[in-house]
Design an enzyme around this catalytic site. Structure first.
Site, PDB file in Angstrom:
ATOM      1  N   LYS A   2       0.715  -1.105   0.093  1.00  0.00           N
ATOM      2  CA  LYS A   2      -0.180  -0.016  -0.178  1.00  0.00           C
ATOM      3  C   LYS A   2       0.864   1.135   0.179  1.00  0.00           C
ATOM      4  O   LYS A   2       2.034   1.080   0.356  1.00  0.00           O
ATOM      5  CB  LYS A   2      -0.900  -0.007   1.168  1.00  0.00           C
ATOM      6  CG  LYS A   2      -2.218  -1.003   0.774  1.00  0.00           C
ATOM      7  CD  LYS A   2      -3.293  -0.906   1.671  1.00  0.00           C
ATOM      8  CE  LYS A   2      -4.249  -1.949   1.337  1.00  0.00           C
ATOM      9  NZ  LYS A   2      -5.382  -2.326   2.131  1.00  0.00           N
ATOM     10  N   ARG A  55      -3.011 -10.290   4.517  1.00  0.00           N
ATOM     11  CA  ARG A  55      -3.384 -10.568   3.100  1.00  0.00           C
ATOM     12  C   ARG A  55      -2.348  -9.862   2.352  1.00  0.00           C
ATOM     13  O   ARG A  55      -1.900  -8.581   2.576  1.00  0.00           O
ATOM     14  CB  ARG A  55      -4.602  -9.675   2.935  1.00  0.00           C
ATOM     15  CG  ARG A  55      -5.159  -9.624   1.410  1.00  0.00           C
ATOM     16  CD  ARG A  55      -6.444  -8.996   1.390  1.00  0.00           C
ATOM     17  NE  ARG A  55      -6.790  -8.629   0.009  1.00  0.00           N
ATOM     18  CZ  ARG A  55      -6.395  -7.958  -0.878  1.00  0.00           C
ATOM     19  NH1 ARG A  55      -5.442  -7.243  -0.742  1.00  0.00           N
ATOM     20  NH2 ARG A  55      -6.790  -7.861  -2.177  1.00  0.00           N
TER      21      ARG A  55
HETATM   22  N1  PMM Z   1      -7.239  -4.200   0.526  1.00  0.00           N
HETATM   23  C1  PMM Z   1      -7.480  -4.181  -0.766  1.00  0.00           C
HETATM   24  C2  PMM Z   1      -8.430  -5.064  -1.130  1.00  0.00           C
HETATM   25  N2  PMM Z   1      -8.906  -5.946  -0.306  1.00  0.00           N
HETATM   26  N3  PMM Z   1      -9.444  -6.786   1.572  1.00  0.00           N
HETATM   27  C3  PMM Z   1      -9.036  -6.855   2.857  1.00  0.00           C
HETATM   28  N4  PMM Z   1      -9.786  -7.737   3.623  1.00  0.00           N
HETATM   29  N5  PMM Z   1      -8.139  -5.914   3.608  1.00  0.00           N
HETATM   30  C4  PMM Z   1      -7.645  -5.150   2.786  1.00  0.00           C
HETATM   31  O1  PMM Z   1      -6.747  -4.348   3.543  1.00  0.00           O
HETATM   32  C5  PMM Z   1      -7.837  -5.049   1.368  1.00  0.00           C
HETATM   33  C6  PMM Z   1      -8.680  -5.882   0.958  1.00  0.00           C
HETATM   34  C7  PMM Z   1      -6.704  -3.272  -1.581  1.00  0.00           C
HETATM   35  O2  PMM Z   1      -6.342  -3.551  -2.783  1.00  0.00           O
HETATM   36  P1  PMM Z   1      -5.319  -4.496  -3.416  1.00  0.00           P
HETATM   37  O3  PMM Z   1      -6.261  -5.938  -3.760  1.00  0.00           O
HETATM   38  O4  PMM Z   1      -4.849  -3.804  -4.520  1.00  0.00           O
HETATM   39  O5  PMM Z   1      -4.258  -4.967  -2.436  1.00  0.00           O
END
Ligand code: PMM
Length: 263
Positions: free
Chosen positions: A204, A240
């Site tokens: 991020k 994640r």
């Molecule tokens: N961040 C993104 C997408 N999905 N799901 C959860 N549970 N927590 C997160 O912080 C989160 C998420 C941001 O986008 P990316 O898929 O490009 O990393």
């Protein structure tokens, strides 16, 4: 949890796994590197991202989930749409990962209760198109905890079992860099909510801010792994991440350190 975004526009892996074969091969790699769960998403949530019609989202994720299920790979569906969650669970997904924590689609909490699967509930104030304008807090750590508690109560009221809930502070979602660090520094407040905690810091922007301006997005994997180690030490249930190998190594270091401290 390894990230598998089947999107043309996600900020770090957008456009890379748009064929089913490429997506499945990447999921196999994530699992070989140590992922317990592959998080399949068909809609980007990067700041400013437009919404994707449900039909298009389904077309992206369902063939991949069906193939991963056939290969015995456990998946979560990263979606804010109840219809997508239902179809994904029918295709074999065992977790719903809703970054809006059930707030974007009024049908979501009821659907999750009915489906009886795990539900990853994130702190969320509004859609990506305007979430940066909502990043205003007094004490962000306690406000995120209190807002998450209200979201948890709504999920329980809708019939989701408490034992199926995992909570996530939603780093970067209506939060700037300082907000993210403050939330991470007080993970203990989130643990007080009484549910396992998942952290999604991977690649991020607030990690990119620690690197030279011309650094590649993959250079964020090292700070991501360090966050993983510190989060593990703070007792989180899961992380994640895009690069599972470096995060697995960070967890191995934490485990070895802990063995050393036990003597
Ligand atoms: N961040 C993104 C997408 N999905 N799901 C959860 N549970 N927590 C997160 O912080 C989160 C998420 C941001 O986008 P990316 O898929 O490009 O990393």
């Amino acid at each position: 949890m390894g990230v598998l975004n089947i999107t043309p526009d996600s900020f770090s892996d957008g456009g890379k796994w748009t064929s089913v074969d490429a997506a499945v091969a990447h999921a196999e790699l994530l699992v070989a590197q140590g992922a317990d769960l592959v998080d399949v998403g068909g809609e980007s949530t990067r700041p400013g991202a437009p919404r994707v019609p449900v039909e298009r989202e389904l077309g992206r994720v369902l063939p991949v989930i069906a193939e991963l299920t056939a290969r015995g790979i456990r998946t979560s569906i990263d979606t804010m749409n109840a219809a997508t969650a239902r179809a994904a669970v029918a295709a074999g997904t065992s977790w719903i990962n809703d970054v809006s924590g059930g707030q974007a689609d009024p049908e979501m909490l009821g659907a999750a209760a009915e489906l009886g699967c795990g539900f990853l509930l994130s702190h969320w104030r509004g859609h990506s198109a305007d979430m940066n304008a909502m990043a205003s807090y007094g004490d962000v750590a306690t406000e995120v905890r209190d807002e998450l508690r209200a979201q948890i109560d709504r999920a329980l009221d809708a019939g989701i079992h408490g034992s199926d809930l995992v909570v996530d502070p939603g780093l970067g979602f209506a939060k700037d860099a300082e907000h993210n660090w403050r939330v991470l520094g007080r993970i203990d407040l989130l643990e007080d909510l009484g549910h396992p905690v998942l952290i999604g810091a991977s690649r991020k922007r607030f990690l990119g801010a620690l690197l030279p301006a011309d650094a590649a997005v993959t250079d964020r994997d090292l700070p991501t792994a360090v966050v993983t180690a510190l989060a593990a030490r703070a007792g989180v249930w899961g992380v994640r991440v895009h690069d599972v190998a470096s995060t697995r190594l960070a967890l191995d270091v934490v485990e070895a350190w802990d063995r050393g401290s036990r003597g």
